[in-house]
Design a protein around this motif. Structure first.
Motif, short mmCIF file in Angstrom:
data_model
loop_
_atom_site.label_atom_id
_atom_site.label_comp_id
_atom_site.label_asym_id
_atom_site.label_seq_id
_atom_site.Cartn_x
_atom_site.Cartn_y
_atom_site.Cartn_z
N ILE A 4 0.84 -1.20 0.00
CA ILE A 4 0.00 0.00 0.00
C ILE A 4 0.87 1.25 0.00
N LEU A 5 0.59 2.16 -0.92
CA LEU A 5 1.21 3.48 -0.92
C LEU A 5 0.31 4.40 -0.10
N ILE A 6 0.91 5.15 0.83
CA ILE A 6 0.16 6.08 1.68
C ILE A 6 0.73 7.48 1.47
N LYS A 70 -17.47 14.20 -3.50
CA LYS A 70 -17.47 12.74 -3.58
C LYS A 70 -16.59 12.12 -2.49
N LEU A 71 -15.70 12.93 -1.91
CA LEU A 71 -14.76 12.42 -0.91
C LEU A 71 -15.39 12.43 0.48
N PRO A 72 -15.29 11.34 1.22
CA PRO A 72 -15.81 11.31 2.59
C PRO A 72 -14.84 11.97 3.57
N GLU A 73 -15.34 12.31 4.75
CA GLU A 73 -14.48 12.84 5.82
C GLU A 73 -13.69 11.71 6.48
N LYS A 74 -14.24 10.50 6.44
CA LYS A 74 -13.58 9.34 7.06
C LYS A 74 -13.80 8.12 6.19
N VAL A 75 -12.78 7.28 6.10
CA VAL A 75 -12.88 6.01 5.40
C VAL A 75 -12.53 4.91 6.40
N LEU A 76 -13.34 3.87 6.40
CA LEU A 76 -13.05 2.66 7.18
C LEU A 76 -12.92 1.53 6.18
N LEU A 77 -11.80 0.80 6.23
CA LEU A 77 -11.64 -0.32 5.32
C LEU A 77 -10.87 -1.44 5.99
N LYS A 78 -11.01 -2.59 5.40
CA LYS A 78 -10.32 -3.78 5.90
C LYS A 78 -9.51 -4.36 4.76
N LEU A 79 -8.20 -4.42 4.95
CA LEU A 79 -7.31 -5.01 3.97
C LEU A 79 -6.73 -6.28 4.59
N ALA A 151 3.16 0.55 3.22
CA ALA A 151 2.70 -0.47 4.17
C ALA A 151 2.66 -1.81 3.48
N VAL A 152 2.95 -2.83 4.24
CA VAL A 152 2.77 -4.20 3.77
C VAL A 152 1.83 -4.87 4.76
N VAL A 153 0.72 -5.36 4.23
CA VAL A 153 -0.27 -6.06 5.05
C VAL A 153 -0.19 -7.53 4.70
N GLU A 154 -0.03 -8.34 5.73
CA GLU A 154 -0.04 -9.78 5.54
C GLU A 154 -0.92 -10.38 6.61
N GLN A 155 -2.06 -10.88 6.18
CA GLN A 155 -3.09 -11.42 7.06
C GLN A 155 -3.47 -10.38 8.12
N SER A 156 -3.09 -10.57 9.38
CA SER A 156 -3.52 -9.64 10.43
C SER A 156 -2.39 -8.72 10.90
N THR A 157 -1.31 -8.65 10.15
CA THR A 157 -0.21 -7.77 10.55
C THR A 157 0.02 -6.69 9.49
N ILE A 158 0.49 -5.55 9.95
CA ILE A 158 0.82 -4.45 9.05
C ILE A 158 2.18 -3.90 9.45
N LYS A 159 3.01 -3.65 8.45
CA LYS A 159 4.31 -3.01 8.66
C LYS A 159 4.26 -1.68 7.92
N LEU A 160 4.44 -0.60 8.67
CA LEU A 160 4.38 0.75 8.11
C LEU A 160 5.76 1.39 8.16
N ASN A 161 6.15 2.03 7.08
CA ASN A 161 7.44 2.70 7.03
C ASN A 161 7.32 4.03 6.29
N HIS A 162 8.07 5.01 6.78
CA HIS A 162 8.20 6.27 6.07
C HIS A 162 9.33 6.15 5.06
N HIS A 163 9.17 6.84 3.94
CA HIS A 163 10.22 6.95 2.95
C HIS A 163 10.46 8.43 2.70
N TYR A 164 11.72 8.83 2.79
CA TYR A 164 12.09 10.24 2.71
C TYR A 164 12.91 10.50 1.44
N PHE A 165 12.75 11.70 0.89
CA PHE A 165 13.53 12.08 -0.28
C PHE A 165 13.65 13.60 -0.35
N SER A 166 14.63 14.06 -1.11
CA SER A 166 14.88 15.51 -1.25
C SER A 166 14.35 16.03 -2.56
#
Length: 166
Positions: A4-6, A70-79, A151-166
């Motif tokens: 997932i790109l965030i 068309k855009l909501p104030e909040k989104v709830l989703l399950k991945l 983010a990488v989602v695998e079953q019930s786990t999620i790994k989130l990381n920031h990526h920085y650039f100039s």
């Protein structure tokens, strides 16, 4: 497994006329979903992102005009088995953007709260909920670098990381 790109606070075309190269590289390598936590500014970015993967997004405080209705104030989703809430972070009570985002989603049964608004990368756990702000890939403000999240989602786990650039 889902990749997932965030992103958030792109403010296009005012702060950037094209998707930054580090994000294009990620998109061209393939993602399963794109999450945008608001302040798109124009619909053209939404349309362009849809050519890469399904897009989920919320309305930010600078998003206006017909398309933004068309855009909501909040989104709830399950991945896979991970439950995600997404808000921009500008609405409600709280002294900080993370606090407002948390309060907006504290009663939702979610594992992760994604938000934007401050343009400040943030990754913290509060009351067993992960709070994550990807920062901004086009408007770093007082930050040293531009940023986005992966983010990488695998079953019930999620790994989130920031990526920085100039």
């Amino acid at each position: 497994m889902k990749k997932i790109l965030i992103i958030s606070d792109t403010h296009m075309p005012k702060k950037g006329t094209t998707i930054p190269e580090p994000i294009l590289k990620v998109l061209k390598n393939g993602v399963d979903y794109i999450l945008h936590a608001g302040d798109w500014t124009t619909e053209s970015l939404y349309v362009e992102l849809q050519s890469f993967a399904p897009v989920y997004g919320v309305k930010g405080n600078v998003d206006n005009g017909t398309w933004s209705t068309k855009l909501p104030e909040k989104v709830l989703l399950k991945l896979e088995e991970v439950k995600i809430a997404m808000v921009h972070g500008h609405l409600g009570k709280g002294r900080s953007t993370p606090e407002r985002a948390f309060r907006a989603c504290k009663d939702d049964d979610v594992d992760v709260i994604i938000f934007g608004h401050s343009h400040i990368p943030f990754h913290e756990v509060k009351d067993n909920k992960i709070l994550f702000n990807p920062g901004s890939p086009t408007d770093k403000r007082r930050e040293k670098q531009f940023s986005f999240g992966l983010a990488v989602v695998e079953q019930s786990t999620i790994k989130l990381n920031h990526h920085y650039f100039s």
